[in-house]
Design an enzyme around this catalytic site. Structure first.
Site, PDB file in Angstrom:
ATOM      1  N   LYS A 174       0.807  -1.220   0.000  1.00 39.01           N
ATOM      2  CA  LYS A 174       0.000   0.000   0.000  1.00 39.01           C
ATOM      3  C   LYS A 174       0.844   1.277   0.000  1.00 39.01           C
ATOM      4  O   LYS A 174       0.396   2.323  -0.495  1.00 39.01           O
ATOM      5  CB  LYS A 174      -0.931   0.013   1.215  1.00 39.01           C
ATOM      6  CG  LYS A 174      -2.015  -1.062   1.193  1.00 39.01           C
ATOM      7  CD  LYS A 174      -3.036  -0.815   0.106  1.00 39.01           C
ATOM      8  CE  LYS A 174      -4.209  -1.776   0.207  1.00 39.01           C
ATOM      9  NZ  LYS A 174      -5.219  -1.544  -0.861  1.00 39.01           N
TER      10      LYS A 174
ATOM     11  N   GLU B 180      -9.706   5.802   3.163  1.00 43.92           N
ATOM     12  CA  GLU B 180     -10.501   4.709   3.701  1.00 43.92           C
ATOM     13  C   GLU B 180      -9.558   3.544   3.966  1.00 43.92           C
ATOM     14  O   GLU B 180      -8.488   3.451   3.362  1.00 43.92           O
ATOM     15  CB  GLU B 180     -11.583   4.297   2.708  1.00 43.92           C
ATOM     16  CG  GLU B 180     -11.156   3.283   1.646  1.00 43.92           C
ATOM     17  CD  GLU B 180     -10.085   3.775   0.666  1.00 43.92           C
ATOM     18  OE1 GLU B 180      -9.277   2.934   0.204  1.00 43.92           O
ATOM     19  OE2 GLU B 180     -10.052   4.985   0.361  1.00 43.92           O
TER      20      GLU B 180
ATOM     21  N   SER C  51       1.669  -9.726  -0.805  1.00 43.81           N
ATOM     22  CA  SER C  51       1.325  -8.306  -0.763  1.00 43.81           C
ATOM     23  C   SER C  51       1.512  -7.666   0.604  1.00 43.81           C
ATOM     24  O   SER C  51       1.619  -6.438   0.705  1.00 43.81           O
ATOM     25  CB  SER C  51      -0.122  -8.104  -1.216  1.00 43.81           C
ATOM     26  OG  SER C  51      -1.018  -8.852  -0.403  1.00 43.81           O
TER      27      SER C  51
END
Length: 390
Positions: A85, A107, A372
């Site tokens: 991210k 969010e 990830s």
């Protein structure tokens, strides 16, 4: 004007007119600021000197022996913040700052995007507020604490299912009211154009590095690549540099309790519609009402998906399959015990799908799994869910 807003029939800008100016401003910044030498130099510093790129491509000896092919992990879990991210958060935050914005809103579901946004805000001196569903706050307490320690304000969302979908709703309402000084830092390849393209481009660093690394290590491209898909940013970031190659691409969705029960497998169990400003596959009823999604993984608990993934499903370039909660938990423990690497529950879905497809692969075939994120945030949740296995 914003142009090229679609991936085939998917995508678009289905938003109130009050947001069109902000989207056009963002599109302009994306096209003019991002290619500039100033932006590229700053981004290079933050990705490499600050965040820790490039991330390793790790050959898994034990899993390779077990699955009967050559298995590699792309280690986004070793990036600063513990997940992919941060690639997008740093890019968008830097763009917003150069556009003159002073406040970031975001969010988050699993909390990794919220943490990444808080990190980017701290590094760049910007105020950060993060919307997070009450349900996700309860199952991701570690990341909530991390966000607050980093100086971000976490705003609980009590409406609807109290998960990621509802957090996005509240963030969009905030952005409409505060567009002048605020940038909405969307965490995945969802939402109105230009977000799906913007986020994808910041995440393709994953696939570009993987391509260079596997060519150096093996002298050829992978036979197959697997990534998990919620909104879909880690997957599209990995897949994009390989779309023109013969490498088979697989996306693992949240099968939850199974496609006949509660799940978050939008592409495997949904149909096209409009949500959060974009036309894409959705989990919905016969009347077009959005149904509540479910996944043991907060980051995959979303009833929509990025429009480019919808396009890639329809044209057959990527194969998407659903992985149940039970299968994901089993693969969470499998990788932890086989390699001493604890994956995020999101990434465990990709590990599970890799295990599923491996019987069809030869001994010298190369299989890359995009790891990830790391699983620290999920340890307590997994322990509660599968205590009898521990």
């Amino acid at each position: 004007m914003i142009e090229s807003t679609r991936f085939g029939e998917y995508g678009g800008c289905f938003v109130p007119e009050t947001l069109m100016g902000a989207l056009e401003e963002l599109e302009s910044g994306f096209r003019t600021i991002v290619p500039s030498s100033e932006f590229q130099a700053e981004m290079n510093y933050y990705l490499h000197e600050y965040a820790g790129r490039m991330t390793p491509l790790t050959y898994c000896r034990n899993v390779s022996r077990d699955l009967g092919c050559r298995v590699y992990l792309k280690r986004e879990d070793l990036l600063h913040s513990g997940a992919h991210k941060l690639n997008n958060a740093l890019g968008q935050a830097l763009l917003a700052k150069l556009m003159g914005k002073s406040r970031l809103i975001a969010e988050t579901g699993a909390g990794q995007h919220g943490v990444a946004t808080a990190i980017a805000g701290a590094a760049l001196g910007m105020r950060v507020e993060v919307y997070m569903g009450e349900e996700d706050i309860s199952r991701q307490a570690l990341n909530v604490t991390r966000m607050r320690m980093l100086g971000a304000t976490v705003i609980p969302v009590k409406s609807g299912s109290r998960t990621l979908k509802d957090a996005i709703n509240e963030a969009l309402r905030d952005w409409v009211a505060n567009v002048r000084e605020t940038h909405y830092l969307i965490g995945s390849v969802v939402g109105p154009h230009p977000f799906p393209t913007l986020v994808r481009d910041f995440q393709t660093v994953i696939g570009r590095e993987t391509r260079a690394q596997i060519l150096e290590k093996e002298g050829r491209l992978p036979d197959a690549i697997v990534a998990c898909v919620g909104g879909g940013s880690n997957a599209i970031g990995m897949f994009t540099p390989f779309l023109r190659d013969r490498t088979a691409l697989f996306g693992a969705e949240a099968g939850g309790e199974g496609l006949e029960g509660k799940h978050g497998a939008t592409l495997c169990g949904g149909k096209p519609g409009v949500l959060h400003g974009t036309y894409s596959y959705l989990i919905q009823d016969a009347f077009g009402q959005i149904l509540e999604s479910h996944s043991v993984s907060a980051g995959l608990d979303y009833p929509g998906v990025g429009p480019e993934h919808s396009y890639l499903k329809d044209n057959g370039r990527v194969t998407y399959r659903a992985v149940t909660d039970k299968e994901a938990i089993d693969s969470f423990l499998y990788l932890s015990r086989k390699e001493g690497i604890i994956p995020a529950l999101e990434s465990a879905h990709a590990v599970s799908l890799a295990r599923e497809i491996s019987p069809g692969m030869e001994k010298d075939d190369i299989l890359v799994i995009n790891l990830s994120g790391r699983g620290d945030k999920d340890v307590a949740h997994v322990a509660a869910f599968a205590g009898e296995c521990l």
